[in-house]
Every structure is written in C-alpha cells, then in structure tokens.
Write a protein that holds these residues in place. Structure first.
Motif, PDB file in Angstrom:
ATOM      1  N   GLU A  17       0.900  -1.270   0.067  1.00  0.00           N
ATOM      2  CA  GLU A  17       0.074  -0.119  -0.090  1.00  0.00           C
ATOM      3  C   GLU A  17       0.856   1.335   0.220  1.00  0.00           C
ATOM      4  OE1 GLU A  17      -2.733  -0.162   3.145  1.00  0.00           O
ATOM      5  OE2 GLU A  17      -3.519  -2.253   2.722  1.00  0.00           O
ATOM      6  N   ARG A  18       0.197   2.500  -0.544  1.00  0.00           N
ATOM      7  CA  ARG A  18       1.037   3.328  -0.602  1.00  0.00           C
ATOM      8  C   ARG A  18       0.249   4.466   0.249  1.00  0.00           C
ATOM      9  NH1 ARG A  18       2.220   7.001  -6.127  1.00  0.00           N
ATOM     10  NH2 ARG A  18      -0.120   7.003  -5.975  1.00  0.00           N
ATOM     11  N   MET A  19       0.898   5.353   1.018  1.00  0.00           N
ATOM     12  CA  MET A  19       0.029   6.435   1.827  1.00  0.00           C
ATOM     13  C   MET A  19      -0.222   7.561   0.610  1.00  0.00           C
ATOM     14  SD  MET A  19      -0.546   6.967   4.727  1.00  0.00           S
ATOM     15  CE  MET A  19       0.841   6.167   6.206  1.00  0.00           C
ATOM     16  N   ALA A  20      -1.395   8.021   1.056  1.00  0.00           N
ATOM     17  CA  ALA A  20      -1.904   8.846  -0.036  1.00  0.00           C
ATOM     18  C   ALA A  20      -1.269  10.201  -0.055  1.00  0.00           C
ATOM     19  CB  ALA A  20      -3.577   9.123   0.333  1.00  0.00           C
ATOM     20  N   ALA A  73      -7.464   2.022   0.675  1.00  0.00           N
ATOM     21  CA  ALA A  73      -8.472   2.596  -0.166  1.00  0.00           C
ATOM     22  C   ALA A  73      -8.157   2.409  -1.838  1.00  0.00           C
ATOM     23  CB  ALA A  73      -8.476   3.974   0.194  1.00  0.00           C
ATOM     24  N   VAL A  74      -9.320   2.321  -2.643  1.00  0.00           N
ATOM     25  CA  VAL A  74      -9.168   2.439  -4.219  1.00  0.00           C
ATOM     26  C   VAL A  74     -10.005   3.558  -4.647  1.00  0.00           C
ATOM     27  CG1 VAL A  74      -9.889   1.115  -6.261  1.00  0.00           C
ATOM     28  CG2 VAL A  74      -9.007  -0.179  -3.973  1.00  0.00           C
ATOM     29  N   THR A 130     -16.750  -3.878   6.533  1.00  0.00           N
ATOM     30  CA  THR A 130     -17.744  -2.793   6.256  1.00  0.00           C
ATOM     31  C   THR A 130     -16.762  -1.520   5.845  1.00  0.00           C
ATOM     32  OG1 THR A 130     -19.226  -3.587   7.907  1.00  0.00           O
ATOM     33  CG2 THR A 130     -19.137  -1.199   7.488  1.00  0.00           C
ATOM     34  N   VAL A 131     -16.973  -0.801   4.772  1.00  0.00           N
ATOM     35  CA  VAL A 131     -16.042   0.331   4.054  1.00  0.00           C
ATOM     36  C   VAL A 131     -17.181   1.513   4.193  1.00  0.00           C
ATOM     37  CG1 VAL A 131     -14.528  -1.271   3.186  1.00  0.00           C
ATOM     38  CG2 VAL A 131     -16.839  -0.545   2.111  1.00  0.00           C
ATOM     39  N   THR A 132     -16.320   2.658   3.926  1.00  0.00           N
ATOM     40  CA  THR A 132     -16.684   3.797   3.625  1.00  0.00           C
ATOM     41  C   THR A 132     -16.346   4.456   2.317  1.00  0.00           C
ATOM     42  OG1 THR A 132     -17.062   4.384   5.892  1.00  0.00           O
ATOM     43  CG2 THR A 132     -16.885   6.006   4.663  1.00  0.00           C
ATOM     44  N   ALA A 133     -17.148   5.332   1.906  1.00  0.00           N
ATOM     45  CA  ALA A 133     -16.749   5.852   0.441  1.00  0.00           C
ATOM     46  C   ALA A 133     -16.792   7.339   0.612  1.00  0.00           C
ATOM     47  CB  ALA A 133     -17.838   5.248  -0.596  1.00  0.00           C
ATOM     48  N   VAL A 191     -14.942   8.250  -6.827  1.00  0.00           N
ATOM     49  CA  VAL A 191     -15.186   7.757  -5.766  1.00  0.00           C
ATOM     50  C   VAL A 191     -13.935   7.139  -5.162  1.00  0.00           C
ATOM     51  CG1 VAL A 191     -16.557   5.942  -4.611  1.00  0.00           C
ATOM     52  CG2 VAL A 191     -17.637   7.005  -6.668  1.00  0.00           C
ATOM     53  N   THR A 192     -13.554   7.274  -3.892  1.00  0.00           N
ATOM     54  CA  THR A 192     -12.982   6.571  -3.139  1.00  0.00           C
ATOM     55  C   THR A 192     -13.271   5.722  -1.873  1.00  0.00           C
ATOM     56  OG1 THR A 192     -11.059   8.558  -3.405  1.00  0.00           O
ATOM     57  CG2 THR A 192     -10.420   7.159  -1.693  1.00  0.00           C
ATOM     58  N   ILE A 193     -12.983   4.626  -1.923  1.00  0.00           N
ATOM     59  CA  ILE A 193     -13.556   3.659  -0.947  1.00  0.00           C
ATOM     60  C   ILE A 193     -12.564   2.821  -0.143  1.00  0.00           C
ATOM     61  CG2 ILE A 193     -13.800   1.893  -2.488  1.00  0.00           C
ATOM     62  CD1 ILE A 193     -16.713   1.067  -1.243  1.00  0.00           C
ATOM     63  N   GLY A 194     -12.745   2.590   1.117  1.00  0.00           N
ATOM     64  CA  GLY A 194     -11.707   1.855   1.844  1.00  0.00           C
ATOM     65  C   GLY A 194     -12.206   1.727   3.347  1.00  0.00           C
ATOM     66  N   LEU A 195     -11.054   1.420   4.100  1.00  0.00           N
ATOM     67  CA  LEU A 195     -11.495   1.064   5.657  1.00  0.00           C
ATOM     68  C   LEU A 195     -11.665   2.517   6.392  1.00  0.00           C
ATOM     69  CD1 LEU A 195      -9.454  -1.894   6.075  1.00  0.00           C
ATOM     70  CD2 LEU A 195     -11.798  -1.922   6.131  1.00  0.00           C
ATOM     71  N   PRO A 196     -12.522   2.809   7.092  1.00  0.00           N
ATOM     72  CA  PRO A 196     -12.529   4.009   7.915  1.00  0.00           C
ATOM     73  C   PRO A 196     -11.740   3.852   9.104  1.00  0.00           C
ATOM     74  CG  PRO A 196     -14.532   2.585   8.195  1.00  0.00           C
ATOM     75  CD  PRO A 196     -13.751   2.081   7.405  1.00  0.00           C
ATOM     76  N   TYR A 197     -11.315   4.967   9.472  1.00  0.00           N
ATOM     77  CA  TYR A 197     -10.576   5.220  10.975  1.00  0.00           C
ATOM     78  C   TYR A 197     -10.929   6.514  11.484  1.00  0.00           C
ATOM     79  CZ  TYR A 197      -7.201   8.216   8.139  1.00  0.00           C
ATOM     80  OH  TYR A 197      -6.754   9.138   7.279  1.00  0.00           O
ATOM     81  N   THR A 198     -10.784   6.520  12.815  1.00  0.00           N
ATOM     82  CA  THR A 198     -11.013   7.673  13.541  1.00  0.00           C
ATOM     83  C   THR A 198      -9.941   8.655  14.141  1.00  0.00           C
ATOM     84  OG1 THR A 198     -12.933   6.739  14.665  1.00  0.00           O
ATOM     85  CG2 THR A 198     -11.995   8.528  15.849  1.00  0.00           C
ATOM     86  N   ALA A 199      -9.662   9.871  13.792  1.00  0.00           N
ATOM     87  CA  ALA A 199      -8.807  10.806  14.230  1.00  0.00           C
ATOM     88  C   ALA A 199      -9.050  11.476  15.325  1.00  0.00           C
ATOM     89  CB  ALA A 199      -8.191  11.702  13.075  1.00  0.00           C
ATOM     90  N   THR A 200      -8.125  11.733  16.363  1.00  0.00           N
ATOM     91  CA  THR A 200      -8.687  12.419  17.669  1.00  0.00           C
ATOM     92  C   THR A 200      -7.421  13.217  18.135  1.00  0.00           C
ATOM     93  OG1 THR A 200     -10.117  10.421  18.332  1.00  0.00           O
ATOM     94  CG2 THR A 200      -9.515  11.967  20.019  1.00  0.00           C
ATOM     95  N   VAL A 201      -7.980  14.243  18.359  1.00  0.00           N
ATOM     96  CA  VAL A 201      -7.149  15.414  19.007  1.00  0.00           C
ATOM     97  C   VAL A 201      -7.588  15.501  20.359  1.00  0.00           C
ATOM     98  CG1 VAL A 201      -6.085  17.676  18.974  1.00  0.00           C
ATOM     99  CG2 VAL A 201      -6.562  16.410  17.121  1.00  0.00           C
ATOM    100  N   GLU A 202      -6.860  15.460  21.481  1.00  0.00           N
ATOM    101  CA  GLU A 202      -7.378  15.858  22.918  1.00  0.00           C
ATOM    102  C   GLU A 202      -6.401  16.953  23.690  1.00  0.00           C
ATOM    103  OE1 GLU A 202      -8.659  13.937  27.103  1.00  0.00           O
ATOM    104  OE2 GLU A 202      -8.328  12.410  25.577  1.00  0.00           O
ATOM    105  N   THR A 203      -6.974  18.025  24.234  1.00  0.00           N
ATOM    106  CA  THR A 203      -6.069  18.804  24.567  1.00  0.00           C
ATOM    107  C   THR A 203      -5.596  18.694  26.142  1.00  0.00           C
ATOM    108  OG1 THR A 203      -7.816  20.406  25.623  1.00  0.00           O
ATOM    109  CG2 THR A 203      -7.039  20.687  23.364  1.00  0.00           C
ATOM    110  N   LEU A 204      -4.657  19.113  26.782  1.00  0.00           N
ATOM    111  CA  LEU A 204      -4.207  18.820  27.983  1.00  0.00           C
ATOM    112  C   LEU A 204      -5.217  19.724  28.812  1.00  0.00           C
ATOM    113  CD1 LEU A 204      -0.360  18.863  27.686  1.00  0.00           C
ATOM    114  CD2 LEU A 204      -1.905  16.711  27.874  1.00  0.00           C
TER     115      LEU A 204
END
Length: 239
Positions: free
Chosen positions: A57-60, A76-77, A98-101, A127-140
C-alpha cells in the motif's frame, strides 16, 4: 514500525521546535515500510498483512485540489468514471468488510463488500472507498493563574470553545469523547452539493462537564480532511 504491527508517526515542526509521536492503527499488521520521493513529496510505502492477504500500500498524497480528490481511508481504491456509476468492482482485498466511500465529495458509510463489489445508492463520477478510521485530538487539562491563584485541582467546566480550522470538514467536538457533537458545516451550499471546507474560527457550544482541568476533544471519523491549528477554551473555575 513496532514489533506488534503498529505504525508510528513522528511529527516535527522545526520552526516552532515542537515534536510528538502518534500511533497509526489499522485493520491489519504493518510488516515493513520504506519512503520513495515522488515529485515534491516523499511517499510512504507499506506492506500490510490484512487477514490472510499481504498487501503493498502507498500512503495517500497530502496535497489535493478539491475535497473529492482527497483520501483519508485505509487500503483505499479510487475510481474515476466517464459516466456516473453505482458499481465499484475489484475490491476483493476488502471482502466481507464494512467500508466507507467518498463519492463526489459526499460521505457514504456502512457499505459491505460482497463478491469484491459494492453498490452505491447514488451514481457518482469520482469515488474513493476503503476502511474508515478515527482521528482524535485531545487537549491537555487547562492550567492558568487567575485572581484566586492557579486553577490546578479546582473544579472547572467549559461551555464554549473556539477552534481555528484549515480546510476541514466532518469535525465533532466536546469536553470528552462521550459527549461529541458535530460542528455546523452547511452554510450556503445548494441542495445536493457537499458542505464546503471550513477555514477560520468556529465557535462550539459544549455540554457541561465538571472536571479538574478544562479540556476538549476534537474528532473526525469520516474520510474528510481535518486540520486544527488552535483551540481556545473559555472555562469557568470554582473556588
């Protein structure tokens, strides 16, 4: 890359002398990585074991002209059709998952790959379709010196916050990850058009959460860009 297949990302802002580590998790194990220069970017290549399959795989790319061109999905494809289509083929590497587009800039979730195929309810051109992930930022936890001394250890709550975003969409905020609410995205878009990207200052009204250090969680679980350059809290401190 760690021995347990987790991918580690090191961010270094040389001008500000700020750095930090992040774990990038995926539905698989990263076995090897290398970096290849392509044009003006260094692109990361990975071998990822997903189930019984070993994938290269190659990073987008980090640069894109419009939201429909971006890619924030794993394994993703991307499809580009001359005429709008609802059928996405050759997804055997995601069979049964289960994927997201991201279809013409709109998000479609909870799609299941069956027989290497996904059918969309609405036809799309790109269309770009692949496995979803969650990005989270939490302040101190916020600590500052007020009239009554330092706020450390004192009950605090935050009702309002302001975020400075750059080309972002699909952002949710809250005092904890259990109390997230989406930032308003649609402003003046025409019906059928995806919401425009958000750049500038955006105020959020937060659910009350009494704690010993006002903080904020910023999260995106959609295949959309999220760049947070600043978070401003307006806490109330009890003596």
């Amino acid at each position: 890359m760690r021995d347990d297949g987790k991918l580690l990302c090191f961010t270094w802002e040389q001008e500000q002398q700020v750095w930090g580590w992040t774990i990038c998790e995926t539905d698989g194990l990263v076995e090897s990585v290398c970096v290849i220069s392509e044009g003006t970017e260094d692109r990361l290549y990975l071998t990822v074991r997903r189930g019984e399959k070993l994938l290269i795989e190659r990073m987008a790319a980090t640069r894109w002209n419009a939201v429909e061109d971006c890619c924030f999905l794993d394994s993703a494809v991307t499809y580009l059709f001359d005429d709008p289509s609802t059928t996405l083929r050759n997804l055997d590497h995601l069979e049964g998952l289960t994927v997201t587009a991201l279809a013409d800039g709109g998000v479609i979730t909870d799609l299941v790959v069956a027989g290497g195929i996904v059918e969309l309810e609405v036809a799309a051109t790109k269309v770009t379709i692949g496995l979803p992930y969650t990005a989270t930022v939490e302040t101190l936890p916020l600590a500052y010196q007020g009239r009554g001394g330092w706020t450390i250890g004192k009950p605090q709550t935050q009702a309002r916050a302001t975020l400075r975003l750059v080309d972002s969409r699909g952002v949710s905020v809250g005092p904890t990850d259990a109390t997230l609410e989406p930032l308003r995205a649609r402003v003046a878009e025409l019906p059928g058009q995806p919401p425009a990207l958000m750049t500038g200052l955006f105020q959020a009204i937060l659910r009350p959460d009494l704690n010993e250090g006002a903080r904020m969680v910023v999260q995106s679980d959609q295949p959309l860009p999220m760049t947070v350059s600043a978070v401003y809290l307006d806490p109330t401190v009890s003596e």
